[in-house]
Structures are given as structure tokens and as C-alpha cells.
Design a protein around this motif. Structure first.
Motif, PDB file in Angstrom:
ATOM      1  N   THR A  69       0.827  -1.399   0.001  1.00 25.43           N
ATOM      2  CA  THR A  69      -0.158  -0.052   0.096  1.00 25.43           C
ATOM      3  C   THR A  69       0.888   1.319  -0.176  1.00 25.43           C
ATOM      4  N   VAL A  70       0.174   2.475   0.157  1.00 26.61           N
ATOM      5  CA  VAL A  70       0.773   3.585  -0.189  1.00 26.61           C
ATOM      6  C   VAL A  70       1.464   3.803   1.419  1.00 26.61           C
ATOM      7  N   ARG A  71       2.494   4.462   1.552  1.00 25.53           N
ATOM      8  CA  ARG A  71       2.955   4.680   2.948  1.00 25.53           C
ATOM      9  C   ARG A  71       2.141   5.629   3.737  1.00 25.53           C
ATOM     10  N   PRO A  72       2.054   5.759   5.033  1.00 23.84           N
ATOM     11  CA  PRO A  72       1.571   6.826   5.769  1.00 23.84           C
ATOM     12  C   PRO A  72       2.183   7.970   5.321  1.00 23.84           C
ATOM     13  N   GLY A  73       1.285   8.874   5.269  1.00 18.11           N
ATOM     14  CA  GLY A  73       1.698  10.363   4.891  1.00 18.11           C
ATOM     15  C   GLY A  73       1.329  10.713   3.415  1.00 18.11           C
ATOM     16  N   ILE A  74       1.037   9.526   2.672  1.00 19.65           N
ATOM     17  CA  ILE A  74       0.634   9.849   1.291  1.00 19.65           C
ATOM     18  C   ILE A  74      -0.872   9.995   1.192  1.00 19.65           C
ATOM     19  N   LEU A  75      -1.676  10.947   0.718  1.00 19.99           N
ATOM     20  CA  LEU A  75      -2.895  10.914   0.867  1.00 19.99           C
ATOM     21  C   LEU A  75      -3.451  10.352  -0.647  1.00 19.99           C
ATOM     22  N   VAL A  76      -4.591   9.750  -0.754  1.00 18.83           N
ATOM     23  CA  VAL A  76      -5.027   9.168  -1.856  1.00 18.83           C
ATOM     24  C   VAL A  76      -6.623   9.637  -2.285  1.00 18.83           C
ATOM     25  N   LEU A  77      -6.674  10.500  -3.152  1.00 18.28           N
ATOM     26  CA  LEU A  77      -8.172  10.859  -3.541  1.00 18.28           C
ATOM     27  C   LEU A  77      -8.581  10.218  -4.684  1.00 18.28           C
ATOM     28  N   ILE A  78      -9.736   9.574  -4.626  1.00 15.16           N
ATOM     29  CA  ILE A  78     -10.241   9.255  -6.045  1.00 15.16           C
ATOM     30  C   ILE A  78     -11.374   9.987  -6.435  1.00 15.16           C
ATOM     31  N   ASN A  79     -11.359  10.527  -7.619  1.00 12.67           N
ATOM     32  CA  ASN A  79     -12.550  11.650  -7.889  1.00 12.67           C
ATOM     33  C   ASN A  79     -12.769  12.625  -6.718  1.00 12.67           C
ATOM     34  N   ASP A  80     -11.883  13.066  -6.242  1.00 11.89           N
ATOM     35  CA  ASP A  80     -11.763  14.331  -5.068  1.00 11.89           C
ATOM     36  C   ASP A  80     -12.508  13.766  -3.770  1.00 11.89           C
ATOM     37  N   THR A  81     -12.611  12.101  -3.759  1.00 11.54           N
ATOM     38  CA  THR A  81     -13.208  11.672  -2.407  1.00 11.54           C
ATOM     39  C   THR A  81     -11.897  10.762  -1.729  1.00 11.54           C
ATOM     40  N   ASP A  82     -11.780  10.754  -0.543  1.00 14.82           N
ATOM     41  CA  ASP A  82     -10.827  10.129   0.379  1.00 14.82           C
ATOM     42  C   ASP A  82     -11.013   8.401  -0.012  1.00 14.82           C
ATOM     43  N   TRP A  83      -9.997   7.867  -0.270  1.00 13.62           N
ATOM     44  CA  TRP A  83     -10.001   6.412  -0.811  1.00 13.62           C
ATOM     45  C   TRP A  83     -10.310   5.715   0.492  1.00 13.62           C
ATOM     46  N   GLU A  84     -10.278   6.008   1.533  1.00 13.67           N
ATOM     47  CA  GLU A  84     -10.673   5.397   2.615  1.00 13.67           C
ATOM     48  C   GLU A  84     -12.061   5.148   2.820  1.00 13.67           C
ATOM     49  N   LEU A  85     -12.970   6.074   2.178  1.00 12.20           N
ATOM     50  CA  LEU A  85     -14.326   6.105   2.149  1.00 12.20           C
ATOM     51  C   LEU A  85     -14.796   5.214   0.911  1.00 12.20           C
ATOM     52  N   LEU A  86     -13.883   4.810  -0.077  1.00 12.90           N
ATOM     53  CA  LEU A  86     -14.148   3.886  -1.080  1.00 12.90           C
ATOM     54  C   LEU A  86     -13.692   2.474  -1.132  1.00 12.90           C
ATOM     55  N   GLY A  87     -12.992   2.039  -0.156  1.00 17.07           N
ATOM     56  CA  GLY A  87     -12.615   0.897   0.079  1.00 17.07           C
ATOM     57  C   GLY A  87     -11.129   0.595  -0.103  1.00 17.07           C
ATOM     58  N   GLU A  88     -10.350   1.732  -0.083  1.00 19.44           N
ATOM     59  CA  GLU A  88      -8.904   1.715  -0.353  1.00 19.44           C
ATOM     60  C   GLU A  88      -8.411   0.756  -1.472  1.00 19.44           C
ATOM     61  N   LEU A  89      -7.609  -0.151  -1.194  1.00 21.51           N
ATOM     62  CA  LEU A  89      -6.820  -1.072  -1.865  1.00 21.51           C
ATOM     63  C   LEU A  89      -7.766  -2.075  -2.995  1.00 21.51           C
ATOM     64  N   ASP A  90      -9.247  -2.072  -2.477  1.00 13.38           N
ATOM     65  CA  ASP A  90      -9.968  -2.931  -3.177  1.00 13.38           C
ATOM     66  C   ASP A  90     -10.901  -2.132  -3.934  1.00 13.38           C
ATOM     67  N   TYR A  91     -10.599  -0.754  -4.196  1.00 15.81           N
ATOM     68  CA  TYR A  91     -11.668   0.076  -4.991  1.00 15.81           C
ATOM     69  C   TYR A  91     -11.432  -0.143  -6.518  1.00 15.81           C
ATOM     70  N   GLU A  92     -12.186  -0.494  -6.973  1.00 18.36           N
ATOM     71  CA  GLU A  92     -12.222  -0.915  -8.780  1.00 18.36           C
ATOM     72  C   GLU A  92     -12.251   0.242  -9.693  1.00 18.36           C
ATOM     73  N   LEU A  93     -11.116   0.559 -10.241  1.00 15.94           N
ATOM     74  CA  LEU A  93     -11.176   1.866 -10.993  1.00 15.94           C
ATOM     75  C   LEU A  93     -12.345   1.725 -12.132  1.00 15.94           C
ATOM     76  N   GLN A  94     -12.652   2.779 -12.322  1.00 15.28           N
ATOM     77  CA  GLN A  94     -13.801   3.055 -13.455  1.00 15.28           C
ATOM     78  C   GLN A  94     -13.285   4.090 -14.305  1.00 15.28           C
ATOM     79  N   PRO A  95     -13.946   3.997 -15.685  1.00 15.07           N
ATOM     80  CA  PRO A  95     -13.434   4.875 -16.843  1.00 15.07           C
ATOM     81  C   PRO A  95     -13.485   6.521 -16.193  1.00 15.07           C
TER      82      PRO A  95
END
Length: 101
Positions: free
Chosen positions: A62-88
């Protein structure tokens, strides 16, 4: 007919781009015949575009602590983190909060 593509955008900010050839924005066309999760994307990034000091970006699978990940401006923690399935047309933004003093 060609292979279907999954087109996404990767963005890097606040120093994260320094680990990726100082490129802040990349448009990717991934193999659309496969299911792409964030976990799989991180492995692809490590193998293909991570150019500097992987230990500053990745910790284990995974990404190390201190790297924030946003998917479409939403925190990836709300979207399932590593399990989130990418969409077009997903936009995946990596922001470093790690700064020297």
C-alpha cells in the motif's frame, strides 16, 4: 477491433511528483480486459513509472503513511482503499504530506 482500454488520470502533488519523474499529471490507458483495483494500480505504478525512492511512496502493498489518496476528490478510505475498482475516467490523486524540515 482493438483491446478495450480503461482510461484514467493519475495526478501527483505536494512533492509526490518528484518520485515519478517530476510529472504531475499522467493519462493512462490500461488493459480494459482486466479488473483494475487500486492495489493492482500501485503494483503497475511501481513497475512502470515510479522512478525515485519507492520506500517514500510504498510500504508493503500500500502507500506509506503520509501519502493521501483521493479518487475523484473523495478520500480513498471511504471507497474501500486497495479494493476500490477503477472506473473509466477516474482521477486518482496522490498528495504527499511528508516534508523535510
Amino acid at each position: 477491433m482493438g483491446t478495450p482500454e480503461l482510461k484514467i488520470i493519475l495526478e501527483f502533488s505536494a512533492g509526490a511528483e518528484l518520485l515519478f519523474g517530476n510529472i504531475k499529471r499522467r493519462e493512462l490507458a490500461l488493459d480494459g480486459n482486466q479488473k483494475w483495483t487500486i492495489a493492482k494500480l500501485l503494483k503497475w505504478m511501481h513497475a512502470n513509472i515510479l522512478t525515485e525512492r519507492p520506500e517514500l511512496f510504498l510500504q508493503g502493498d500500500t502507500v506509506r503513511p503520509g501519502i493521501l489518496v483521493l479518487i475523484n476528490d473523495t478520500d480513498w478510505e471511504l471507497l474501500g482503499e486497495l479494493d476500490y475498482e477503477l472506473q473509466p475516467r477516474d482521477n486518482v490523486l496522490f498528495i504527499s504530506t511528508l516534508h523535510g524540515g
